[in-house]
Enzyme design. Structure first.
Site, PDB file in Angstrom:
ATOM      1  N   ASP A 247       0.828  -1.203   0.000  1.00 36.32           N
ATOM      2  CA  ASP A 247       0.000   0.000   0.000  1.00 36.32           C
ATOM      3  C   ASP A 247       0.866   1.258   0.000  1.00 36.32           C
ATOM      4  O   ASP A 247       2.044   1.221   0.366  1.00 36.32           O
ATOM      5  CB  ASP A 247      -0.904   0.023   1.241  1.00 36.32           C
ATOM      6  CG  ASP A 247      -1.936  -1.088   1.233  1.00 36.32           C
ATOM      7  OD1 ASP A 247      -2.287  -1.544   0.139  1.00 36.32           O
ATOM      8  OD2 ASP A 247      -2.375  -1.499   2.321  1.00 36.32           O
ATOM      9  N   LYS A 269      -4.449   2.566  -2.061  1.00 34.88           N
ATOM     10  CA  LYS A 269      -5.620   3.410  -2.269  1.00 34.88           C
ATOM     11  C   LYS A 269      -5.403   4.725  -1.537  1.00 34.88           C
ATOM     12  O   LYS A 269      -4.811   4.759  -0.460  1.00 34.88           O
ATOM     13  CB  LYS A 269      -6.891   2.743  -1.727  1.00 34.88           C
ATOM     14  CG  LYS A 269      -7.201   1.380  -2.325  1.00 34.88           C
ATOM     15  CD  LYS A 269      -8.474   0.820  -1.686  1.00 34.88           C
ATOM     16  CE  LYS A 269      -8.785  -0.560  -2.223  1.00 34.88           C
ATOM     17  NZ  LYS A 269      -7.788  -1.553  -1.790  1.00 34.88           N
ATOM     18  N   MET A 383      -8.488   7.072   9.237  1.00 35.09           N
ATOM     19  CA  MET A 383      -9.028   7.604   7.960  1.00 35.09           C
ATOM     20  C   MET A 383     -10.167   8.588   8.208  1.00 35.09           C
ATOM     21  O   MET A 383     -11.198   8.552   7.537  1.00 35.09           O
ATOM     22  CB  MET A 383      -9.497   6.441   7.066  1.00 35.09           C
ATOM     23  CG  MET A 383      -8.381   5.477   6.685  1.00 35.09           C
ATOM     24  SD  MET A 383      -8.959   3.962   5.876  1.00 35.09           S
ATOM     25  CE  MET A 383      -9.580   3.018   7.296  1.00 35.09           C
TER      26      MET A 383
END
Length: 455
Positions: A247, A269, A383
Site C-alpha cells: 500500500d 488506495k 481515515m
C-alpha cells in the site's frame, strides 16, 4: 550508498603493493588468501614480508616506485609513510583506471577494504564507507559470534549439489524455494554438528520428493512506519517473497527490507483519488499464487484492523490458496505510543474504541450516542481526516463536550511525525493544517501528551 559492494576474483591476478612494513604485510595476508600474485615495491622488507619472500609467496620487484610498474597489474595498494609517494601512486594508478587504495587516506582510494567475516566460501563484508572503521569492526565481531566456525561447509556441500538440483528444478524460482526450505530445515544443523552423511541423506530425500511449488499468500502487517516496529516474522516472510503487493502508506524504510529481487506491485488506495479496486486486488493475489509464487500482501499497521485483510483471505480461501497472517502493530497503538498518549489510564480512560472515518459519511452507519455516553473512553479514528467536520458535529450533537481534548497525529513513528493538540470543537481546523496520513485521538488521555511526549 557511497560505495558499491563488490567481491573480486583475484586468483592469479597481479597485484602491486608499495611498502614493506607491518601495514603492507597485513594487506598482503588478505591478498594471499585470495590467491593474488603479489608484487612488492619497497626500500626494505619487514620480518613478515621477508618470511613470505623466502617461501616465494611474494615477489620483490623494485626498491622505488615507477608508474611503469602499474602496466600489468589489476590492483594497487600504497602502504608507505611517505605522503608524496602515496599521492604519486594514487594519481598514476587512478589515471590508468586501476583499482587503488592508499592505506588510511580515504580521499586517495577508489576502493576500500571492508571488515570481513570469513567462513569460506561464505563471506560477509561490512563497511562504514570509511567513516567509522572501529564500528564496522565491532559489528564484524558480533556477526563472527553468530556464525559457527564450520559454517562455510554448509555452502560448500550445497555447492556440490547445485547441478543435480538444477536438473530436477528447471525454474529459478523453484530452485530458490527448494534451497530456502533446505537451509531452514535439518540440513544446516546437521552440517554444523558435522553429521555430513546425514546432511547428504537429507538433500537426497528432499530431491526425491520433487514436489511442484505451491503458491501461497501471506498477509503482513508492516506497522505504522518505523521499520523497527516490523515483527521478526514479518521480515522473514518478506525475505522469502517472490512478489510483494503493498500500500501507499507502507514506509520506504519497510519497503527497503523486501528481498532485493522480489517483484513489487503498488496496489494502494488514497481517499478521493482513482485507485485499484479491492476486487481487482483480490483477483491479482489469487492469480499470482496460482502461478506458484509466494505472495506477500504488505499492509500498513495490522492487516485485520481496517485493512480489508479478511476480504483478501476470503478470496484466497475460495480459490483454495494456502494463506497465513503475520500481525503488525496497528497505527492506533503504535502512533499514539510515539506521541506519548496512552490510550488507557486509570484517571482518564477505562476503555478505548477504534473506528474508521470512512463510515462517517452517513451518521446512521455509526451509533453515535454510544460514543458519547462515557467520559472515560478514548476514541481512535482511522481515515477520519476527510470527514473531520462531520465527526465533530456528530459527537457534539450527541453529547460529547466540545472542549474534549483531541490530537491529530500525522506521519506517526516517522522522522517527520507531527502532533497537533486542541479541542473537539477545533477538530476540523486542526485537520486542515495537518500533513497526511493522520490519525485522530479524542479523549482526556490527550492531556498527557505534553508530559509524556518522547519521540
Amino acid at each position: 550508498m557511497d560505495y558499491l559492494p563488490l567481491f573480486m576474483n583475484l586468483k592469479n591476478r597481479s597485484v602491486l603493493v608499495v611498502g614493506g612494513g607491518n601495514t603492507a604485510a597485513r594487506k598482503v595476508k588478505f591478498l594471499h588468501r585470495a590467491g593474488a600474485l603479489i608484487q612488492i615495491v619497497a626500500h626494505k622488507l619487514g620480518n613478515e614480508l621477508q618470511a613470505l619472500l623466502n617461501i616465494k609467496t611474494i615477489k620483490w620487484i623494485a626498491h622505488n616506485f615507477d608508474p611503469i610498474q602499474l602496466d600489468n597489474v589489476f590492483l594497487v595498494i600504497a602502504a608507505t609513510d611517505n605522503h608524496d609517494c602515496n599521492k604519486q601512486i594514487f594519481e598514476a594508478a587512478n589515471s590508468r583506471y586501476k583499482f587503488v587504495n592508499v592505506v588510511d587516506d580515504q580521499k586517495k582510494c577508489n576502493f576500500i577494504f571492508p571488515s570481513i567475516v570469513d567462513r569460506s566460501p561464505f563471506l560477509v563484508a561490512i563497511s562504514s564507507s570509511g567513516t567509522a572503521p572501529v564500528l564496522a569492526r565491532l559489528l564484524r565481531e558480533k556477526i563472527e559470534s553468530l556464525l559457527p566456525a564450520n559454517f562455510g561447509q554448509v555452502a560448500e556441500i550445497a555447492g556440490q549439489w547445485r547441478e543435480t538440483v538444477k536438473k530436477t528444478y528447471r525454474k529459478i524460482s523453484e530452485r530458490r524455494h527448494f534451497w530456502e526450505d533446505v537451509f531452514n530445515g535439518l540440513f544446516t544443523g546437521q552440517i554444523i554438528n558435522r553429521k555430513f552423511n546425514d546432511a547428504n541423506s537429507t538433500l537426497k530425500y528432499e530431491l526425491a520428493k520433487h514436489r511442484k511449488n505451491q503458491g501461497q499468500i501471506t498477509l503482513v502487517g508492516a506497522g505504522p512506519g518505523d521499520s523497527g516496529l516490523l515483527t521478526l516474522r514479518g521480515l522473514q516472510v518478506m525475505q522469502l517473497a517472490d512478489v510483494v503487493l503493498y500500500d501507499y502508506l507502507v514506509s520506504d524504510e519497510v519497503l527497503e527490507l523486501i528481498r532485493r529481487d522480489a517483484e513489487r506491485i503498488c496496489v494502494g488506495k488514497r481517499a478521493g483519488e482513482h485507485s485499484i479496486s479491492q476486487n481487482r486486488i483480490n483477483k491479482l493475489l489469487v492469480k499470482l499464487a496460482q502461478e506458484g509464487k509466494r505472495v506477500v500482501r504488505l499492509k500498513n499497521g495490522d492487516p485485520f484492523i481496517f485493512g480489508r485483510g479478511g476480504e483478501e483471505l476470503q478470496a484466497a480461501q475460495i480459490a483454495g490458496i494456502p494463506f497465513q497472517v503475520v500481525p503488525g502493530i496497528t497505527s492506533g497503538i503504535g502512533v499514539t505510543a510515539y506521541a506519548g498518549i496512552p490510550l488507557t489510564h486509570r484517571e482518564f480512560a477505562h476503555s478505548v474504541l477504534f473506528i474508521t472515518g470512512q463510515c462517517c459519511a452517513n451518521r446512521q452507519e455509526i451509533h453515535w450516542p454510544s460514543l458519547t455516553t462515557s467520559f472515560y473512553q478514548t476514541i481512535v479514528i482511522y481515515m477520519g481526516t476527510l470527514k473531520a467536520r462531520e465527526i465533530k458535529t456528530a459527537l457534539i450533537t450527541y453529547g460529547r463536550d466540545p472542549i474534549t481534548p483531541v490530537a491529530v497525529i500525522s506521519c506517526g513513528t516517522r522522522q517527520n511525525q507531527q502532533v497537533l493538540i486542541g479541542t473537539l470543537k477545533q477538530l476540523d481546523i486542526l485537520v486542515a493544517t495537518a500533513p497526511k496520513p493522520s490519525i485522530l485521538i479524542i479523549g482526556e488521555v490527550v492531556k498527557l501528551h505534553k508530559r509524556l511526549a518522547w519521540f
